[in-house]
Design a protein around this motif. Structure first.
Motif, mmCIF file in Angstrom:
data_model
loop_
_atom_site.group_PDB
_atom_site.id
_atom_site.type_symbol
_atom_site.label_atom_id
_atom_site.label_comp_id
_atom_site.label_asym_id
_atom_site.label_seq_id
_atom_site.Cartn_x
_atom_site.Cartn_y
_atom_site.Cartn_z
ATOM 1 N N ARG A 49 12.732 -2.738 62.113
ATOM 2 C CA ARG A 49 11.867 -1.670 61.628
ATOM 3 C C ARG A 49 12.168 -1.448 60.142
ATOM 4 N NH1 ARG A 49 8.855 2.010 64.279
ATOM 5 N NH2 ARG A 49 8.581 4.108 63.383
ATOM 6 N N SER A 50 11.165 -1.089 59.366
ATOM 7 C CA SER A 50 11.342 -0.866 57.933
ATOM 8 C C SER A 50 11.563 0.618 57.655
ATOM 9 C CB SER A 50 10.110 -1.348 57.157
ATOM 10 O OG SER A 50 9.969 -2.747 57.265
ATOM 11 N N VAL A 51 12.674 0.906 57.010
ATOM 12 C CA VAL A 51 13.020 2.287 56.655
ATOM 13 C C VAL A 51 13.032 2.397 55.136
ATOM 14 C CG1 VAL A 51 14.761 4.107 56.803
ATOM 15 C CG2 VAL A 51 14.410 2.540 58.742
ATOM 16 N N GLY A 52 12.218 3.296 54.613
ATOM 17 C CA GLY A 52 12.148 3.489 53.168
ATOM 18 C C GLY A 52 12.851 4.764 52.756
ATOM 19 N N LEU A 53 13.732 4.659 51.782
ATOM 20 C CA LEU A 53 14.482 5.823 51.289
ATOM 21 C C LEU A 53 13.970 6.200 49.913
ATOM 22 C CD1 LEU A 53 18.097 4.832 52.352
ATOM 23 C CD2 LEU A 53 16.366 6.064 53.661
ATOM 24 N N LEU A 54 13.575 7.447 49.783
ATOM 25 C CA LEU A 54 13.114 7.959 48.498
ATOM 26 C C LEU A 54 14.290 8.603 47.784
ATOM 27 C CD1 LEU A 54 11.006 8.586 46.426
ATOM 28 C CD2 LEU A 54 10.165 10.451 47.861
ATOM 29 N N SER A 55 14.928 7.836 46.913
ATOM 30 C CA SER A 55 16.037 8.250 46.060
ATOM 31 C C SER A 55 17.396 7.820 46.616
ATOM 32 C CB SER A 55 16.063 9.762 45.823
ATOM 33 O OG SER A 55 17.159 10.121 44.992
ATOM 34 N N ALA A 56 18.164 7.204 45.750
ATOM 35 C CA ALA A 56 19.550 6.843 46.069
ATOM 36 C C ALA A 56 20.465 7.962 45.611
ATOM 37 C CB ALA A 56 19.929 5.523 45.396
ATOM 38 N N SER A 57 20.182 9.152 46.092
ATOM 39 C CA SER A 57 21.034 10.300 45.811
ATOM 40 C C SER A 57 22.346 10.134 46.563
ATOM 41 C CB SER A 57 20.330 11.581 46.277
ATOM 42 O OG SER A 57 20.122 11.510 47.683
ATOM 43 N N LEU A 58 23.204 11.134 46.446
ATOM 44 C CA LEU A 58 24.468 11.104 47.185
ATOM 45 C C LEU A 58 24.194 10.938 48.677
ATOM 46 C CD1 LEU A 58 27.528 11.412 46.626
ATOM 47 C CD2 LEU A 58 27.262 13.850 47.086
ATOM 48 N N ILE A 59 23.229 11.699 49.182
ATOM 49 C CA ILE A 59 22.885 11.601 50.599
ATOM 50 C C ILE A 59 22.185 10.284 50.888
ATOM 51 C CG2 ILE A 59 21.477 12.608 52.439
ATOM 52 C CD1 ILE A 59 21.970 15.345 51.029
ATOM 53 N N GLY A 60 21.264 9.881 50.023
ATOM 54 C CA GLY A 60 20.571 8.616 50.223
ATOM 55 C C GLY A 60 21.529 7.442 50.329
ATOM 56 N N LEU A 104 14.326 -0.238 52.506
ATOM 57 C CA LEU A 104 13.690 -0.254 51.199
ATOM 58 C C LEU A 104 14.129 0.994 50.431
ATOM 59 C CD1 LEU A 104 10.026 -1.097 52.330
ATOM 60 C CD2 LEU A 104 11.932 -2.680 51.930
ATOM 61 N N LEU A 105 14.132 0.886 49.112
ATOM 62 C CA LEU A 105 14.539 2.012 48.271
ATOM 63 C C LEU A 105 13.605 2.131 47.091
ATOM 64 C CD1 LEU A 105 16.601 4.204 47.270
ATOM 65 C CD2 LEU A 105 17.779 2.341 46.088
ATOM 66 N N SER A 106 13.212 3.373 46.794
ATOM 67 C CA SER A 106 12.485 3.650 45.556
ATOM 68 C C SER A 106 13.264 4.686 44.768
ATOM 69 C CB SER A 106 11.075 4.159 45.859
ATOM 70 O OG SER A 106 10.365 4.388 44.657
ATOM 71 N N ASP A 107 13.702 4.283 43.582
ATOM 72 C CA ASP A 107 14.463 5.179 42.718
ATOM 73 C C ASP A 107 14.401 4.627 41.298
ATOM 74 O OD1 ASP A 107 16.498 6.524 41.225
ATOM 75 O OD2 ASP A 107 17.507 7.059 43.088
ATOM 76 N N PRO A 108 13.775 5.349 40.361
ATOM 77 C CA PRO A 108 13.623 4.829 39.002
ATOM 78 C C PRO A 108 14.930 4.679 38.236
ATOM 79 C CG PRO A 108 12.919 7.124 39.115
ATOM 80 C CD PRO A 108 13.168 6.676 40.525
ATOM 81 N N TYR A 109 16.006 5.268 38.761
ATOM 82 C CA TYR A 109 17.291 5.206 38.067
ATOM 83 C C TYR A 109 18.211 4.114 38.623
ATOM 84 C CZ TYR A 109 15.658 9.690 36.347
ATOM 85 O OH TYR A 109 14.901 10.684 35.772
ATOM 86 N N VAL A 110 17.716 3.338 39.580
ATOM 87 C CA VAL A 110 18.518 2.268 40.181
ATOM 88 C C VAL A 110 17.979 0.919 39.715
ATOM 89 C CG1 VAL A 110 19.157 1.150 42.359
ATOM 90 C CG2 VAL A 110 19.142 3.648 42.191
ATOM 91 N N SER A 111 18.889 0.057 39.264
ATOM 92 C CA SER A 111 18.487 -1.272 38.799
ATOM 93 C C SER A 111 18.413 -2.246 39.969
ATOM 94 C CB SER A 111 19.500 -1.794 37.772
ATOM 95 O OG SER A 111 20.763 -2.017 38.398
ATOM 96 N N GLU A 112 17.798 -3.397 39.723
ATOM 97 C CA GLU A 112 17.727 -4.438 40.747
ATOM 98 C C GLU A 112 19.128 -4.881 41.168
ATOM 99 O OE1 GLU A 112 15.284 -5.680 42.372
ATOM 100 O OE2 GLU A 112 13.454 -5.170 41.273
ATOM 101 N N GLU A 113 20.031 -4.965 40.200
ATOM 102 C CA GLU A 113 21.396 -5.393 40.491
ATOM 103 C C GLU A 113 22.113 -4.365 41.367
ATOM 104 O OE1 GLU A 113 19.714 -7.427 37.170
ATOM 105 O OE2 GLU A 113 20.045 -5.247 37.436
ATOM 106 N N GLU A 114 21.919 -3.097 41.060
ATOM 107 C CA GLU A 114 22.570 -2.055 41.860
ATOM 108 C C GLU A 114 21.989 -2.016 43.266
ATOM 109 O OE1 GLU A 114 23.838 2.665 41.577
ATOM 110 O OE2 GLU A 114 22.352 1.861 40.177
ATOM 111 N N ALA A 115 20.672 -2.202 43.373
ATOM 112 C CA ALA A 115 20.036 -2.220 44.692
ATOM 113 C C ALA A 115 20.566 -3.376 45.526
ATOM 114 C CB ALA A 115 18.518 -2.322 44.542
#
Length: 338
Positions: free
Chosen positions: A159-170, A185-196
């Protein structure tokens, strides 16, 4: 300025917060490393007693219900050097005046993130299996269910789970989801491809996150830029029967658009927060079979408060020993925190 060998400390929070979070072992531990002001706690900084306590305080242990530490309050606290918060967000009481003074700030947000992440993972798995719907139908039928008729869309296999923001909780959610056979999946403008890649998730744009995910879990802080971020267009792009989980802030989601989508049966929702929080008694989501509303319980409750207290005690012990905070709140990161 270094703290005194046994810095003078005081509790600043509501009486209810103190009774819930700070059990006697935690108070005893604080008293071993500080000169702790006896009760009652400070819940109003304008009283004569509060100003007398503030005059000598080097450290405040704060919690839910702590009044704002304004410039006027700080003028009565010339020796104050640090604040150790026993909960998550410090936005309600840490002001610009605190940062200008150079006051060190710690938060128990890391401890509070774990139960929120646990709640999220539980809801991801339960909704993927459609447990709540199946239990409701089973209770109504009170008869054997033909498992062979289970739709192919039910289950948690890939199943595909999308997380909106890699916050502390995310990020804690990402960690807890690793043992499961899920695509994250993750969407966060402050996270780079390398970090993801290091996190083990696929970084995607916001629109793609909603279009591709079977479950979307919201973990972004409420900021001017994120108010109403999850709007009608994104909700309309979700897969039929997909799930929206919100444990962040209700106003991140367009409540009217979400209500329309859920009551129409196009998507399902698990909402620990709403806008407003609590919804009016006659709101359609209360009786909607496609929505589960919980009373802001994802964060620390019951025995989980002990985790908050233990982290705060550890932080105070470190600071009193001259080692600084391990969970310091940085001024430049505050706008991006919940």
């Amino acid at each position: 300025m270094s703290p005194s060998p046994r810095p003078r400390a005081a509790l600043a929070m509501s009486q209810g917060a103190a009774e819930a979070v700070l059990e006697q072992p935690a108070l005893d531990a604080l008293a071993r490393v500080t000169t702790l002001e006896p009760p009652p706690v400070l819940d109003d900084f304008s009283t004569d007693r509060a100003r007398a306590v503030l005059a000598g305080a080097e450290l405040l242990v704060t919690g839910w219900g702590c009044p704002p530490l304004t410039a006027e309050v700080l003028a009565h606290a010339p020796r104050l050097r640090a604040v150790a918060h026993t909960a998550g967000s410090v936005r309600a009481h840490i002001t610009e005046a605190c940062w200008e003074r150079g006051i060190e700030v710690s938060s128990a947000a890391a401890a509070n993130a774990l139960p929120v992440a646990e709640y999220t993972v539980a809801m991801v798995l339960l909704t993927g299996k459609r447990v709540l719907e199946s239990a409701r139908d089973f209770r109504a039928a009170r008869a054997e269910v033909d498992w062979r008729r289970t739709p192919r869309g039910v289950g948690n296999y890939r199943r595909s789970v999308g997380l909106l923001s890699a916050s502390l909780i995310g990020r804690r959610v990402i960690e807890l989801l690793r043992p499961y056979d899920l695509r994250v999946l993750l969407s966060d403008p402050y996270v780079s491809e390398e970090e993801a890649a290091a996190l083990g998730v696929e970084l995607v744009p916001l629109a793609e996150l909603f279009a591709r995910s079977d479950t979307v879990s919201v973990h972004t802080p409420l900021l001017p830029a994120t108010h109403g971020l999850v709007g009608r267009e994104l909700l309309a792009s979700m897969r039929p029967g997909a799930v929206l989980i919100n444990t962040a802030r209700g106003a991140v989601v367009d409540q009217e658009a979400l209500t329309d989508a859920v009551t129409a049966g196009r998507v399902r929702a698990v909402l620990d927060v709403t806008d407003p929080d609590v919804l009016p008694p006659g709101h359609p989501l209360w009786d909607c079979e496609h929505a589960l509303l919980t009373p802001h319980l994802a964060g620390s409750q019951g025995n989980e408060w002990r985790r908050l207290a233990e982290l705060a005690v550890d932080e105070v012990s470190r600071w009193a020993a001259g080692d600084g905070f391990a969970h310091a709140v940085r001024r430049d990161r505050l706008p991006y925190m919940a």
